[in-house]
Design a protein around this motif. Structure first.
Motif, PDB file in Angstrom:
ATOM      1  N   VAL A 175       0.818  -1.215   0.000  1.00 13.00           N
ATOM      2  CA  VAL A 175       0.000   0.000   0.000  1.00 13.00           C
ATOM      3  C   VAL A 175       0.854   1.268   0.000  1.00 13.00           C
ATOM      4  CG1 VAL A 175      -2.001  -1.099   1.070  1.00 13.00           C
ATOM      5  CG2 VAL A 175      -0.241  -0.059   2.526  1.00 13.00           C
ATOM      6  N   GLY A 176       2.158   1.105  -0.119  1.00 10.44           N
ATOM      7  CA  GLY A 176       3.057   2.253  -0.103  1.00 10.44           C
ATOM      8  C   GLY A 176       3.349   2.773  -1.493  1.00 10.44           C
ATOM      9  N   SER A 177       4.255   3.733  -1.549  1.00  7.40           N
ATOM     10  CA  SER A 177       4.627   4.350  -2.822  1.00  7.40           C
ATOM     11  C   SER A 177       5.960   3.829  -3.347  1.00  7.40           C
ATOM     12  CB  SER A 177       4.682   5.873  -2.655  1.00  7.40           C
ATOM     13  OG  SER A 177       5.624   6.212  -1.654  1.00  7.40           O
ATOM     14  N   THR A 178       6.525   2.820  -2.681  1.00 10.49           N
ATOM     15  CA  THR A 178       7.789   2.214  -3.103  1.00 10.49           C
ATOM     16  C   THR A 178       7.654   0.694  -3.066  1.00 10.49           C
ATOM     17  OG1 THR A 178       8.655   2.155  -0.851  1.00 10.49           O
ATOM     18  CG2 THR A 178       9.139   4.135  -2.157  1.00 10.49           C
ATOM     19  N   PRO A 179       8.523  -0.035  -3.786  1.00  8.46           N
ATOM     20  CA  PRO A 179       8.498  -1.490  -3.704  1.00  8.46           C
ATOM     21  C   PRO A 179       8.759  -1.963  -2.274  1.00  8.46           C
ATOM     22  CG  PRO A 179       9.795  -0.788  -5.587  1.00  8.46           C
ATOM     23  CD  PRO A 179       9.504   0.443  -4.771  1.00  8.46           C
ATOM     24  N   VAL A 180       8.275  -3.161  -1.970  1.00 13.98           N
ATOM     25  CA  VAL A 180       8.451  -3.768  -0.653  1.00 13.98           C
ATOM     26  C   VAL A 180       9.475  -4.886  -0.753  1.00 13.98           C
ATOM     27  CG1 VAL A 180       7.328  -5.310   1.025  1.00 13.98           C
ATOM     28  CG2 VAL A 180       6.185  -3.225   0.287  1.00 13.98           C
ATOM     29  N   LEU A 181      10.334  -4.952   0.239  1.00 11.59           N
ATOM     30  CA  LEU A 181      11.211  -6.095   0.455  1.00 11.59           C
ATOM     31  C   LEU A 181      10.861  -6.619   1.833  1.00 11.59           C
ATOM     32  CD1 LEU A 181      13.577  -8.008  -0.095  1.00 11.59           C
ATOM     33  CD2 LEU A 181      15.100  -6.229   0.796  1.00 11.59           C
ATOM     34  N   ALA A 182      10.471  -7.883   1.904  1.00  6.98           N
ATOM     35  CA  ALA A 182      10.047  -8.468   3.172  1.00  6.98           C
ATOM     36  C   ALA A 182      10.590  -9.887   3.280  1.00  6.98           C
ATOM     37  CB  ALA A 182       8.526  -8.476   3.270  1.00  6.98           C
ATOM     38  N   PHE A 183      10.636 -10.385   4.506  1.00  2.76           N
ATOM     39  CA  PHE A 183      11.113 -11.735   4.782  1.00  2.76           C
ATOM     40  C   PHE A 183      10.078 -12.475   5.620  1.00  2.76           C
ATOM     41  CE2 PHE A 183      14.822  -9.068   4.210  1.00  2.76           C
ATOM     42  CZ  PHE A 183      15.573  -9.803   3.307  1.00  2.76           C
ATOM     43  N   SER A 184       9.877 -13.734   5.286  1.00  7.57           N
ATOM     44  CA  SER A 184       9.013 -14.601   6.076  1.00  7.57           C
ATOM     45  C   SER A 184       9.835 -15.769   6.578  1.00  7.57           C
ATOM     46  CB  SER A 184       7.848 -15.136   5.235  1.00  7.57           C
ATOM     47  OG  SER A 184       6.965 -14.100   4.896  1.00  7.57           O
ATOM     48  N   THR A 185       9.632 -16.109   7.840  1.00  5.86           N
ATOM     49  CA  THR A 185      10.259 -17.280   8.437  1.00  5.86           C
ATOM     50  C   THR A 185       9.139 -18.234   8.837  1.00  5.86           C
ATOM     51  OG1 THR A 185      12.028 -15.880   9.301  1.00  5.86           O
ATOM     52  CG2 THR A 185      11.818 -18.090  10.244  1.00  5.86           C
ATOM     53  N   PHE A 186       9.309 -19.507   8.504  1.00  2.00           N
ATOM     54  CA  PHE A 186       8.269 -20.511   8.748  1.00  2.00           C
ATOM     55  C   PHE A 186       8.781 -21.577   9.712  1.00  2.00           C
ATOM     56  CE2 PHE A 186       7.698 -18.722   4.566  1.00  2.00           C
ATOM     57  CZ  PHE A 186       6.357 -18.402   4.562  1.00  2.00           C
ATOM     58  N   ALA A 187       7.877 -22.125  10.469  1.00  2.00           N
ATOM     59  CA  ALA A 187       8.207 -23.124  11.486  1.00  2.00           C
ATOM     60  C   ALA A 187       8.260 -24.531  10.904  1.00  2.00           C
ATOM     61  CB  ALA A 187       7.188 -23.050  12.618  1.00  2.00           C
ATOM     62  N   SER A 188       8.755 -24.671   9.694  1.00  2.00           N
ATOM     63  CA  SER A 188       8.902 -25.977   9.049  1.00  2.00           C
ATOM     64  C   SER A 188       9.764 -25.805   7.812  1.00  2.00           C
ATOM     65  CB  SER A 188       7.539 -26.534   8.640  1.00  2.00           C
ATOM     66  OG  SER A 188       7.687 -27.702   7.844  1.00  2.00           O
ATOM     67  N   GLU A 189      10.483 -26.843   7.429  1.00  2.00           N
ATOM     68  CA  GLU A 189      11.216 -26.762   6.175  1.00  2.00           C
ATOM     69  C   GLU A 189      10.287 -26.964   4.975  1.00  2.00           C
ATOM     70  OE1 GLU A 189      12.070 -30.937   7.814  1.00  2.00           O
ATOM     71  OE2 GLU A 189      12.223 -28.926   8.607  1.00  2.00           O
ATOM     72  N   ASN A 190       9.050 -27.368   5.219  1.00  2.00           N
ATOM     73  CA  ASN A 190       8.034 -27.467   4.162  1.00  2.00           C
ATOM     74  C   ASN A 190       6.758 -26.828   4.688  1.00  2.00           C
ATOM     75  OD1 ASN A 190       6.292 -28.039   2.115  1.00  2.00           O
ATOM     76  ND2 ASN A 190       6.414 -30.260   2.327  1.00  2.00           N
ATOM     77  N   ARG A 191       6.617 -25.532   4.450  1.00  2.00           N
ATOM     78  CA  ARG A 191       5.505 -24.775   5.033  1.00  2.00           C
ATOM     79  C   ARG A 191       4.163 -25.162   4.457  1.00  2.00           C
ATOM     80  NH1 ARG A 191       8.473 -21.395   1.721  1.00  2.00           N
ATOM     81  NH2 ARG A 191       7.346 -20.552  -0.061  1.00  2.00           N
TER      82      ARG A 191
END
Length: 190
Positions: free
Chosen positions: A133-149
């Motif tokens: 929803v911003g005026s610039t591209p987003v860089l984000a990271f997700s961490t999951f509680a499994s090696e196969n989410r």
């Protein structure tokens, strides 16, 4: 320190995929982390979402560790449509502004606009989404509680597979013309 190592690994990964699977583009040359991923994502919102995954298939040392990560790039207006994972997700905005949230089992929506440096936790199995929803591209990271989410995109589940149209009409309460339109849009059959 542990997260820093994974952020570095993610930034050097060139394995693109849309959600949990990646169909190889056999006509392209092999890169450092395997074959190029075929672009089979529908660009429904005139925006781009790119995921770089750190999973066991790219980093075999993760096997049995119970974690995986994804680096996400969303252009202005970019959307990750409503989907679920079988495990918890910790979502961190590195750059940009994003509206994200989830819907609980009582159909109550919890959503918030996150800015650079903010984090949100998505409970396992609940439907959730992301919108730049911003005026610039987003860089984000997700961490999951499994090696196969495990990831299931809701629209793809209803309209992208072989679930018969008459059944989709009944379980979604949608008009047959809309079901046909959505099946065509998402590449479903029947």
């Amino acid at each position: 320190m542990f997260l820093l190592v994974f952020f570095i690994l993610i930034s050097h990964s060139s394995a693109n995929s849309v959600f949990e699977f990646c169909v190889a583009e056999l006509s392209q040359p092999r890169g450092p982390s395997g074959l190029v991923v075929r672009d089979n994502a529908k660009n429904l919102s005139s925006s781009i979402s790119i995921l770089h995954n750190v999973e066991t298939s790219q980093f075999p040392g993760l096997n049995g560790m119970g974690i995986s990560m994804a680096q996400q790039h969303l252009m202005v207006g970019g959307v990750v449509p409503i989907h679920t994972h079988r495990v918890c997700e910790v979502f961190h905005v590195h750059e940009g502004t994003i509206l994200t949230g989830f819907i609980d089992t009582n159909n109550k929506a919890y959503y918030k606009t996150l800015n650079k440096g903010e984090i949100m936790i998505m409970p396992p199995t609940l439907m959730h989404f992301l919108v730049n929803v911003g005026s610039t591209p987003v860089l984000a990271f997700s961490t999951f509680a499994s090696e196969n989410r495990g990831t299931q995109v809701v629209n793809n589940a209803f309209y992208g597979g072989n679930l018969p149209s008459d059944l989709v009409e009944k379980i979604t309460l949608l008009d047959p013309s809309l079901v046909h339109k959505f099946k065509k849009l998402f590449g479903g059959t029947n």
